[in-house]
Enzyme design. Structure first.
Site, mmCIF file in Angstrom:
data_model
loop_
_atom_site.group_PDB
_atom_site.id
_atom_site.type_symbol
_atom_site.label_atom_id
_atom_site.label_comp_id
_atom_site.label_asym_id
_atom_site.label_seq_id
_atom_site.Cartn_x
_atom_site.Cartn_y
_atom_site.Cartn_z
ATOM 1 C CE1 TYR A 1 89.922 121.385 -44.603
ATOM 2 C CE2 TYR A 1 88.041 120.812 -45.976
ATOM 3 C CZ TYR A 1 88.922 120.509 -44.941
ATOM 4 O OH TYR A 1 88.780 119.323 -44.256
ATOM 5 C CE LYS A 30 85.388 119.822 -42.128
ATOM 6 N NZ LYS A 30 84.458 118.728 -42.548
HETATM 7 N N1 LIG Z 1 91.812 114.008 -45.110
HETATM 8 C C1 LIG Z 1 92.152 114.576 -43.975
HETATM 9 O O1 LIG Z 1 93.341 114.667 -43.630
HETATM 10 C C2 LIG Z 1 91.099 115.125 -43.082
HETATM 11 C C3 LIG Z 1 89.751 115.123 -43.453
HETATM 12 N N2 LIG Z 1 88.820 115.632 -42.579
HETATM 13 C C4 LIG Z 1 87.387 115.629 -42.932
HETATM 14 O O2 LIG Z 1 86.985 114.281 -43.133
HETATM 15 C C5 LIG Z 1 85.922 114.204 -44.075
HETATM 16 C C6 LIG Z 1 86.273 113.199 -45.147
HETATM 17 O O3 LIG Z 1 87.473 113.637 -45.743
HETATM 18 P P1 LIG Z 1 88.269 112.688 -46.775
HETATM 19 O O4 LIG Z 1 87.798 111.301 -46.625
HETATM 20 O O5 LIG Z 1 89.705 113.008 -46.641
HETATM 21 O O6 LIG Z 1 87.774 113.290 -48.178
HETATM 22 P P2 LIG Z 1 87.293 112.543 -49.501
HETATM 23 O O7 LIG Z 1 87.232 113.579 -50.545
HETATM 24 O O8 LIG Z 1 88.086 111.316 -49.742
HETATM 25 O O9 LIG Z 1 85.799 112.079 -49.113
HETATM 26 C C7 LIG Z 1 84.734 112.979 -49.129
HETATM 27 C C8 LIG Z 1 83.518 112.236 -49.673
HETATM 28 O O10 LIG Z 1 82.424 113.152 -49.703
HETATM 29 C C9 LIG Z 1 81.773 113.012 -50.952
HETATM 30 N N3 LIG Z 1 81.133 114.261 -51.343
HETATM 31 C C10 LIG Z 1 81.742 115.405 -51.744
HETATM 32 N N4 LIG Z 1 80.812 116.316 -52.080
HETATM 33 C C11 LIG Z 1 79.591 115.735 -51.871
HETATM 34 C C12 LIG Z 1 78.261 116.160 -52.054
HETATM 35 N N5 LIG Z 1 77.975 117.372 -52.522
HETATM 36 N N6 LIG Z 1 77.270 115.299 -51.748
HETATM 37 C C13 LIG Z 1 77.551 114.051 -51.292
HETATM 38 N N7 LIG Z 1 78.795 113.578 -51.105
HETATM 39 C C14 LIG Z 1 79.795 114.423 -51.406
HETATM 40 C C15 LIG Z 1 82.871 112.649 -51.950
HETATM 41 O O11 LIG Z 1 82.316 112.000 -53.084
HETATM 42 C C16 LIG Z 1 83.754 111.732 -51.109
HETATM 43 O O12 LIG Z 1 83.361 110.392 -51.235
HETATM 44 C C17 LIG Z 1 85.747 115.633 -44.611
HETATM 45 O O13 LIG Z 1 84.630 116.227 -43.979
HETATM 46 C C18 LIG Z 1 87.037 116.349 -44.201
HETATM 47 O O14 LIG Z 1 86.813 117.723 -44.004
HETATM 48 C C19 LIG Z 1 89.163 116.143 -41.354
HETATM 49 C C20 LIG Z 1 90.469 116.163 -40.962
HETATM 50 C C21 LIG Z 1 91.535 115.661 -41.801
HETATM 51 C C1 LIG Z 2 104.702 121.047 -51.172
HETATM 52 C C2 LIG Z 2 105.255 120.929 -49.776
HETATM 53 C C3 LIG Z 2 105.283 122.281 -49.079
HETATM 54 C C4 LIG Z 2 104.461 119.910 -48.975
HETATM 55 O O1 LIG Z 2 105.116 119.640 -47.768
HETATM 56 C C5 LIG Z 2 103.018 120.421 -48.724
HETATM 57 C C6 LIG Z 2 102.255 119.533 -47.774
HETATM 58 C C7 LIG Z 2 100.768 119.899 -47.798
HETATM 59 C C8 LIG Z 2 100.143 119.378 -49.079
HETATM 60 C C9 LIG Z 2 100.085 119.335 -46.523
HETATM 61 C C10 LIG Z 2 100.718 119.908 -45.254
HETATM 62 C C11 LIG Z 2 99.624 119.938 -44.181
HETATM 63 C C12 LIG Z 2 98.453 119.228 -44.855
HETATM 64 C C13 LIG Z 2 97.061 119.505 -44.294
HETATM 65 C C14 LIG Z 2 96.957 119.112 -42.804
HETATM 66 O O2 LIG Z 2 97.249 117.725 -42.651
HETATM 67 C C15 LIG Z 2 95.567 119.413 -42.267
HETATM 68 C C16 LIG Z 2 94.428 119.015 -43.150
HETATM 69 C C17 LIG Z 2 93.204 118.816 -42.573
HETATM 70 C C18 LIG Z 2 92.031 118.553 -43.356
HETATM 71 O O3 LIG Z 2 90.904 118.648 -42.859
HETATM 72 C C19 LIG Z 2 92.156 118.253 -44.782
HETATM 73 C C20 LIG Z 2 93.575 118.055 -45.259
HETATM 74 C C21 LIG Z 2 94.573 119.060 -44.630
HETATM 75 C C22 LIG Z 2 94.194 120.478 -45.073
HETATM 76 C C23 LIG Z 2 96.006 118.684 -45.101
HETATM 77 C C24 LIG Z 2 96.165 118.909 -46.611
HETATM 78 C C25 LIG Z 2 97.618 118.738 -47.106
HETATM 79 C C26 LIG Z 2 98.577 119.623 -46.321
HETATM 80 C C27 LIG Z 2 98.294 121.093 -46.567
#
Ligand SMILES: NC(=O)C1=CN([C@@H]2O[C@H](COP(=O)(O)OP(=O)(O)OC[C@H]3O[C@@H](n4cnc5c(N)ncnc54)[C@H](O)[C@@H]3O)[C@@H](O)[C@H]2O)C=CC1
Ligand SMILES: CC(C)[C@@H](O)CC[C@@H](C)[C@H]1CC[C@H]2[C@@H]3[C@H](O)CC4=CC(=O)CC[C@]4(C)[C@H]3CC[C@]12C
Length: 369
Positions: A159, A163
């Site tokens: 992952y 990214k």
């Molecule tokens: N959740 C987090 O804590 C963080 C997320 N991000 C980034 O933010 C973005 C969104 O993440 P989330 O909303 O958490 O994930 P999510 O899984 O809820 O949303 C991702 C969306 O992309 C769509 N998708 C996946 N594969 C696809 C494909 N082949 N074609 C078209 N659509 C597709 C999914 O259907 C989903 O609606 C991602 O790029 C992720 O890397 C960045 C930092 C933190």
């Molecule tokens: C089971 C316990 C050890 C529990 O505390 C594990 C937590 C773990 C699931 C999360 C801890 C840190 C998170 C990640 C972090 O917030 C950074 C992220 C950035 C992204 O782009 C996607 C999500 C994630 C990788 C996020 C995922 C969940 C954790 C690994």
């Protein structure tokens, strides 16, 4: 919905617009971008909630498609002024293969870039991640770092690798000539751990706590800080960047910006308790109940079990060697680059972010009864 005398002439495309972050970006655009004429939502899985958006003044076009399919992406991008590319496979739990993660996150991003170049879309905002930087495989802490803080960004996991590759492609594409001869203007946002309404991990932790009699057991020292950011503020930064990129291309083009807000710096588990506590859960232990080496053995056993069971079923617990290492490594950011470059200030205070998230959790709580 935004109401302004400004002419509604812009077409935006949000890839991944039905995801956790994507939905908030879509709704924020409709509220905060008065120049929208059409909002296209491109996703592998379209949500039923999109129908309710089609009654407003902005044309909302739902497009079911796959970013790994270049022709589908090109058809969706054609005619758009701005693309906000959030689509991705956010998998650190071993659900998808490394090849699939690469195909979606890297090849999918390549397809978006090439579609912009071929069809003449000039502005591309990419949702990158803190994970592009770290925590790295050596567990080096990143304490209140910024976009220029030296840090050995070394990754083995599919992952963060995907990214980092995708972000590099986006930044390198800045300045390429698109159809019509104009330069492509790109930038990347690096959110820290996003929380808020619709966060699946928070749902999973809540249901796990219910199964354990309202208790969660501390596995991470309270001293380990993890940066977190409210999804509404991440959505707001995307809307703001997409707008200002059109006006400040020379300054913002090819830049990365950490995305965070005033959410407190806490351990991942203590931060989650800000929302799980008001829903009746409690975190047992002032320090980890098990030593790190024993937790790592359990994490490795989980990974082994996942591998053994894969032909039969998907076993993907929260605890695996990668998530344990992530959770145990301090990673917090502190920067004013976004504020200096395009005036970013969080739209939601910590108190509002907390209240909105708790309210969402409690509606989930009532439906779980
Ligand atoms: N959740 C987090 O804590 C963080 C997320 N991000 C980034 O933010 C973005 C969104 O993440 P989330 O909303 O958490 O994930 P999510 O899984 O809820 O949303 C991702 C969306 O992309 C769509 N998708 C996946 N594969 C696809 C494909 N082949 N074609 C078209 N659509 C597709 C999914 O259907 C989903 O609606 C991602 O790029 C992720 O890397 C960045 C930092 C933190
Ligand atoms: C089971 C316990 C050890 C529990 O505390 C594990 C937590 C773990 C699931 C999360 C801890 C840190 C998170 C990640 C972090 O917030 C950074 C992220 C950035 C992204 O782009 C996607 C999500 C994630 C990788 C996020 C995922 C969940 C954790 C690994």
């Amino acid at each position: 919905m935004a109401d302004s005398a400004q002419a509604q002439e812009l077409v935006y495309l949000v890839t991944g617009g039905c995801g956790f972050l994507g939905e908030h970006v879509v709704r924020m655009l409709l509220q905060q971008e008065p120049r929208l004429r059409e909002l296209r939502i491109f996703d592998l899985h379209l949500g039923p909630w999109l129908e309710e958006l089609k009654t407003g003044p902005v044309q909302v076009t739902a497009i079911q498609g796959d970013v790994t399919q270049a022709h589908e992406v090109a058809a969706a991008v054609a005619g758009a002024h701005v693309v906000i590319h959030t689509a991705g496979l956010v998998d650190v739990f071993g659900r998808a293969s490394p090849e699939t993660i690469h195909a979606v996150n890297v090849q999918g991003t390549k397809n978006v870039i090439e579609a912009c170049v071929q069809t003449g879309t000039q502005f591309l905002v990419y949702t990158s991640s803190m994970e592009v930087v770290g925590p790295n495989i050596k567990g080096h802490p990143f304490y209140r770092g910024n976009e220029d803080t030296p840090y050995e960004a070394a990754h083995r996991h599919p992952y963060p690798r995907s990214k980092a590759l995708a972000e590099q492609l986006v930044l390198e594409a800045n300045g390429r000539k698109v159809r019509g001869g104009q330069p492509l203007v790109t930038c990347a946002l690096r959110p820290t751990g996003i929380y808020g309404e619709g966060h699946q991990i928070m749902r999973d932790l809540y249901h796990q706590g219910l199964r354990l009699g309202g208790r969660l057991f501390r596995a991470i020292p309270a001293s380990v800080e993890h940066g977190r950011v409210y999804v509404g503020n991440v959505a707001w930064m995307h809307v703001l960047v997409a707008r200002e990129l059109q006006e400040r291309a020379a300054l913002m083009g090819g830049q990365v910006y950490f995305c965070y807000d005033k959410s407190p710096y806490k351990s991942y588990e203590d931060f989650n308790m800000e929302f799980l506590g008001p829903c009746g859960l409690r975190l047992v232990g002032t320090r980890p109940l098990l030593p790190y080496w024993l937790l790592m053995i359990l994490a490795v056993l989980n990974a082994l079990l996942q591998w053994l069971l894969r032909p039969l079923l998907l076993y993907a617990p929260l605890l695996n060697p990668y998530t344990l290492a992530m959770a145990n490594t301090t990673f917090t950011v502190s920067t004013d680059k976004a504020q200096r470059h395009f005036g970013y200030e969080p739209l939601f205070s910590w108190e509002e972010s907390r209240t909105r998230t708790v309210r969402w959790m409690q509606t989930m709580d009532s439906s779980a009864q």
